[in-house]
Design a protein around this motif. Structure first.
Motif, PDB file in Angstrom:
ATOM      1  N   MET A   1       0.824  -1.213   0.000  1.00  0.00           N
ATOM      2  CA  MET A   1       0.000   0.000   0.000  1.00  0.00           C
ATOM      3  C   MET A   1       0.856   1.261   0.000  1.00  0.00           C
ATOM      4  O   MET A   1       0.642   2.190  -0.774  1.00  0.00           O
ATOM      5  CB  MET A   1      -0.917   0.008   1.216  1.00  0.00           C
ATOM      6  CG  MET A   1      -1.868   1.163   1.226  1.00  0.00           C
ATOM      7  SD  MET A   1      -2.983   1.095   2.624  1.00  0.00           S
ATOM      8  CE  MET A   1      -1.963   1.727   3.924  1.00  0.00           C
ATOM      9  N   LYS A   2       1.866   1.227   0.851  1.00  0.00           N
ATOM     10  CA  LYS A   2       2.745   2.390   0.937  1.00  0.00           C
ATOM     11  C   LYS A   2       3.481   2.601  -0.390  1.00  0.00           C
ATOM     12  O   LYS A   2       3.690   3.734  -0.832  1.00  0.00           O
ATOM     13  CB  LYS A   2       3.730   2.182   2.071  1.00  0.00           C
ATOM     14  CG  LYS A   2       4.420   3.432   2.560  1.00  0.00           C
ATOM     15  CD  LYS A   2       5.165   3.116   3.846  1.00  0.00           C
ATOM     16  CE  LYS A   2       6.049   4.239   4.307  1.00  0.00           C
ATOM     17  NZ  LYS A   2       6.737   3.883   5.550  1.00  0.00           N
ATOM     18  N   HIS A  45       1.058   4.253  -2.771  1.00  0.00           N
ATOM     19  CA  HIS A  45       0.827   5.650  -2.387  1.00  0.00           C
ATOM     20  C   HIS A  45       2.018   6.530  -2.708  1.00  0.00           C
ATOM     21  O   HIS A  45       1.889   7.592  -3.310  1.00  0.00           O
ATOM     22  CB  HIS A  45       0.517   5.740  -0.885  1.00  0.00           C
ATOM     23  CG  HIS A  45      -0.873   5.292  -0.544  1.00  0.00           C
ATOM     24  ND1 HIS A  45      -1.264   5.003   0.740  1.00  0.00           N
ATOM     25  CD2 HIS A  45      -1.963   5.060  -1.310  1.00  0.00           C
ATOM     26  CE1 HIS A  45      -2.531   4.629   0.748  1.00  0.00           C
ATOM     27  NE2 HIS A  45      -2.981   4.652  -0.480  1.00  0.00           N
ATOM     28  N   LEU A  46       3.198   6.042  -2.312  1.00  0.00           N
ATOM     29  CA  LEU A  46       4.374   6.885  -2.499  1.00  0.00           C
ATOM     30  C   LEU A  46       4.693   7.058  -3.984  1.00  0.00           C
ATOM     31  O   LEU A  46       5.029   8.143  -4.435  1.00  0.00           O
ATOM     32  CB  LEU A  46       5.576   6.281  -1.759  1.00  0.00           C
ATOM     33  CG  LEU A  46       5.471   6.298  -0.233  1.00  0.00           C
ATOM     34  CD1 LEU A  46       6.715   5.680   0.394  1.00  0.00           C
ATOM     35  CD2 LEU A  46       5.271   7.717   0.290  1.00  0.00           C
TER      36      LEU A  46
END
Lengths: 128, 219, 438
Positions: free
Chosen positions: A101-102, A105-106
């Motif tokens: 997920m990160k 997002h990033l």
């Protein structure tokens, strides 16, 4: 005192409202969220070809990168478009490698920030 | 919209943290300096044991007589403050953002639960509002600033609810949500919201007076 | 409300207002709020969220049909808040009203400090108002007179030095009719105990000194009373905001005990005097606690009864109830001891509710009764709740181990036709103890 407060409130409201962009309502294609066991948000809108055309992205490695864990850097000229993101990125963070997920997002938001284009707010991708 | 969002989540957020942190420190320090300068006896009276005794007694539901006298209000105050802290601190979206910026992670609660907590906070604010309007003894003490403070507290929750559900203008409500949250945090050290910082001290002081000097209960 | 109050004629207030200038008001408010007060004022004023929970604590609010202007925070709003908001630019008439509010509508009983979730001490805030009014020279006449008396004679009642000794010798003679070799030892250096009383005892209630001398004799106590100023433990200057005089009076009292080289001071059944040595006066002088142990009569009686030094020959059998004076119960936690004493003395004791720390105030203490006749009616009317509380016990006697409470309760009993007697513990001990014959 009172009129002042009200005028400030009205001014803030107007600025915020006028800055709301009109969002496009094209056919949607979304990020595959199946690797996530349970999701709290709708999957993120992402029309792959439309996006890349608009963003003029030619190099697959812009997103589909390959990372050399020993050297600790991205390997230039190599790309991983034959793989799915979750094949490398586990759900949980491992060492310096961000969780799935990160990573999503990033990857998206940093580029949008650098390019000053594309959505940044949660609900602009995770649209209900 | 994005520019505003970046402004609010960038420089404004830093400003907020700065104002909140240093405002709080300033507040505590000024109380401490005033105590040492003008009322040093407070230091001699202050007792950790009795201060904690008082604070814990007042945190125990319906132990103080005053709470028993106001059962509805006390329950609302209780639930309100619990939800007020839990909702923002354990919302996944907030934790995700913190994780992405600073790598700070802690467990989150489900969005639907937080949704309810937010509704509870808003319902409590509505209760406070109606109470201020209708209860004679509260209305008499109420000034315009009390309503403004109530709005400052309610707004981040209301806009958070709107933004989460993406009702009406999403971007507008999200930005207003961030802004109002920042306003609330910055208001804490400089308004009566500072009871968040000061009330443990006043309670502990009164607890010390009652325990150490007066040998009596203060609840 | 304000019309009715303004009708009250009080020379101290009325003349004070005539003499008052705008500069003096601002100077006084600035002096107290910016120079003298500190962390407590700042914290209390800046954290009160106007929730109104203190209201239920106040006997005046409850007695006045829950009129919000009489709630603790309401009284602060009508006085201190206004002064702060207007930065001291308030009118002489406002100071007059503030003086009435602070001196006659609040007894500084601190019950509200137990009802505020933050522990905000409204009594302290209203004492600051009294202090401001004092610096403005606008204090009710009768209580100001007692403060004047303190400053001139070191006692509250203009008792002259020779009158004091005379009174003690008179009571000694009276008591000798009952116990021939009884003495009231004066100026006995090195005695174990110095017994001190409040000014009104020699003035109006000298028999109480007689009772105590019999108790001391029966218990075989090595005691003394001073023959010099310093014998009075009361301190009305504490309640007019005249802290300087308060300090002088207290210092004289402690110094007198030190001069007599006693181990401890025992004080009669008075509440505010205890506050003045245990809370306010001692702090003004820089002591956390009194420099010489000061024991309130309740504790002393308990000591005598539980050690068997005083024996009760027949218990008092009337139905009694007990009033808990703020300054020794909420102020010193003597609630359990006073019950033990009363249960030893009386066979038929019923509690009034609420009791102990939560007892309703007598509405006389805090100097309110000392504002005298102009405010008597108001004082009695604004404590209906106390009358109801006492009536509900169905007791014939209410025991009140505090002078101010005693007088205030008598007024309430009289006005509300409660058909009760008000008694001190000492009276009951005297009447029911085994007395020495020689």
């Amino acid at each position: 005192m009172i009129p002042k407060i009200y005028s400030i409130v009205i001014a803030i409201t107007l600025v915020l409202y006028l800055s709301t962009g009109v969002l496009s309502q094209e056919d949607m294609l979304v990020i595959d969220n199946r690797p996530f066991a349970d999701t709290t948000r709708p999957n993120a809108i992402f029309q792959h070809d439309v996006h890349n055309e608009k963003a003029e992205i030619e190099d697959c490695a812009t997103c589909h990168h390959v990372y050399d864990e020993d050297k600790g850097e991205f390997i230039p000229d190599q790309s991983s478009e034959d793989q799915r993101c979750y094949e490398c990125h586990d759900l949980k963070e491992t060492g310096k490698k961000p969780g799935l997920m990160k990573a999503f997002h990033l990857k998206c938001k940093r580029c949008h920030q650098e390019q000053k284009k594309g959505p940044l707010m949660c609900g602009d991708c995770h649209r209900k | 919209m994005n520019e505003l969002y970046q402004l609010l989540t960038g420089p404004m957020l830093w400003l907020t943290f700065f104002v909140f942190t240093f405002g709080t420190l300033y507040k505590l320090l000024s109380i401490l300096v005033l105590t040492i300068q003008k009322e040093p006896f407070i230091m001699s009276v202050f007792s950790f044991k009795y201060g904690m005794r008082s604070i814990l007694s007042w945190m125990t539901p319906f132990k103080p007589v005053s709470m028993k006298k106001h059962p509805v209000l006390s329950s609302v105050i209780y639930v309100f403050h619990i939800c007020l802290f839990i909702a923002p601190l354990f919302l996944m979206a907030h934790i995700t953002l913190l994780d992405e910026s600073w790598g700070l992670v802690w467990p989150s609660l489900s969005d639907s639960l937080i949704d309810y907590l937010t509704l509870i906070v808003l319902a409590c604010c509505l209760f406070y509002f109606i109470r201020r309007l209708t209860q004679k003894e509260v209305n008499y003490l109420t000034s315009q600033s009390d309503y403004i403070l109530l709005a400052i507290v309610a707004l981040p929750f209301f806009t958070g609810l709107m933004a989460y559900h993406q009702w009406f203008a999403y971007g507008f409500f999200l930005n207003l949500h961030i802004l109002s949250g920042e306003i609330m945090l910055m208001a804490i050290p400089f308004t009566r919201l500072s009871h968040m910082i000061i009330s443990p001290l006043t309670r502990a002081y009164m607890g010390s007076e009652f325990g150490e000097i007066r040998h009596a209960k203060d609840w | 409300m304000s019309e009715q109050v303004n009708k009250i004629v009080d020379k101290g207030l009325d003349q004070g207002v005539i003499n008052l200038t705008q500069e003096r008001i601002e100077k006084a408010i600035n002096q107290v709020l910016n120079k003298e007060a500190g962390a407590r004022l700042k914290s209390y004023v800046e954290t009160c969220v106007h929730c109104g929970m203190c209201s239920e604590a106040c006997h005046v609010y409850l007695s006045k049909d829950k009129d919000p202007i009489y709630s603790p925070a309401g009284k602060v709003k009508r006085t201190l808040s206004e002064m702060i908001q207007k930065k001291g630019k308030v009118s002489p008439e406002f100071i007059r009203e503030a003086s009435i509010i602070a001196s006659t509508e609040c007894n500084l009983c601190k019950r509200c400090a137990m009802y505020c979730p933050f522990g905000i001490d409204v009594a302290y805030l209203l004492l600051l108002v009294r202090r401001i009014c004092h610096l403005c020279g606008v204090t009710p006449l009768y209580i100001q007179d007692t403060a004047h008396s303190h400053s001139v004679t070191m006692n509250q009642m203009w008792v002259k030095d020779d009158e004091w000794i005379d009174t003690l010798q008179w009571q000694e003679e009276e008591a000798q009719a009952e116990i021939p070799n009884l003495r009231i030892p004066l100026e006995k250096e090195g005695a174990d105990i110095m017994y001190s009383v409040i000014g009104p005892e020699p003035k109006f209630q000298a028999h109480l000194i007689y009772y105590m001398s019999v108790i001391m004799k029966a218990a075989g106590i090595d005691w003394t009373m001073p023959a010099t100023p310093g014998w009075d433990n009361s301190d009305m200057a504490m309640y007019t905001g005249d802290n300087e005089i308060m300090g002088r009076v207290k210092r004289m009292h402690f110094d007198t005990a030190a001069r007599l080289k006693v181990n401890r001071i025992i004080m009669g059944e008075c509440g505010h005097a205890f506050r003045s040595v245990h809370d306010m006066g001692n702090r003004w002088l820089g002591y956390k606690l009194p420099p010489i142990p000061v024991i309130h009569a309740i504790e002393f009686y308990h000591e005598l009864l539980s050690s068997g030094k005083i024996k009760i020959k027949d218990q008092y059998d009337k139905k009694v109830t007990l009033h808990d004076p703020c300054n020794v119960i909420r102020g010193r936690g003597l609630g359990e001891l006073s019950r033990k004493v009363v249960n030893t003395l009386c066979s038929n004791f019923v509690e009034m509710t609420p009791n102990r720390e939560h007892n309703y105030c007598c509405n006389a203490g805090g100097g309110v009764i000392n504002t005298g006749p102009p405010f008597k009616n108001k004082r009695v009317l604004s404590n209906r709740i106390k009358a109801e509380q006492m009536a509900a016990t169905g007791a014939d006697v209410v025991i009140s181990p505090c002078h101010n409470c005693h007088s205030g309760l008598e007024d309430i009993v009289h006005h509300y036709k409660l058909n009760m007697e008000v008694k001190f513990i000492g009276e009951i001990i005297y009447n029911h103890m085994e007395k020495p014959t020689a």
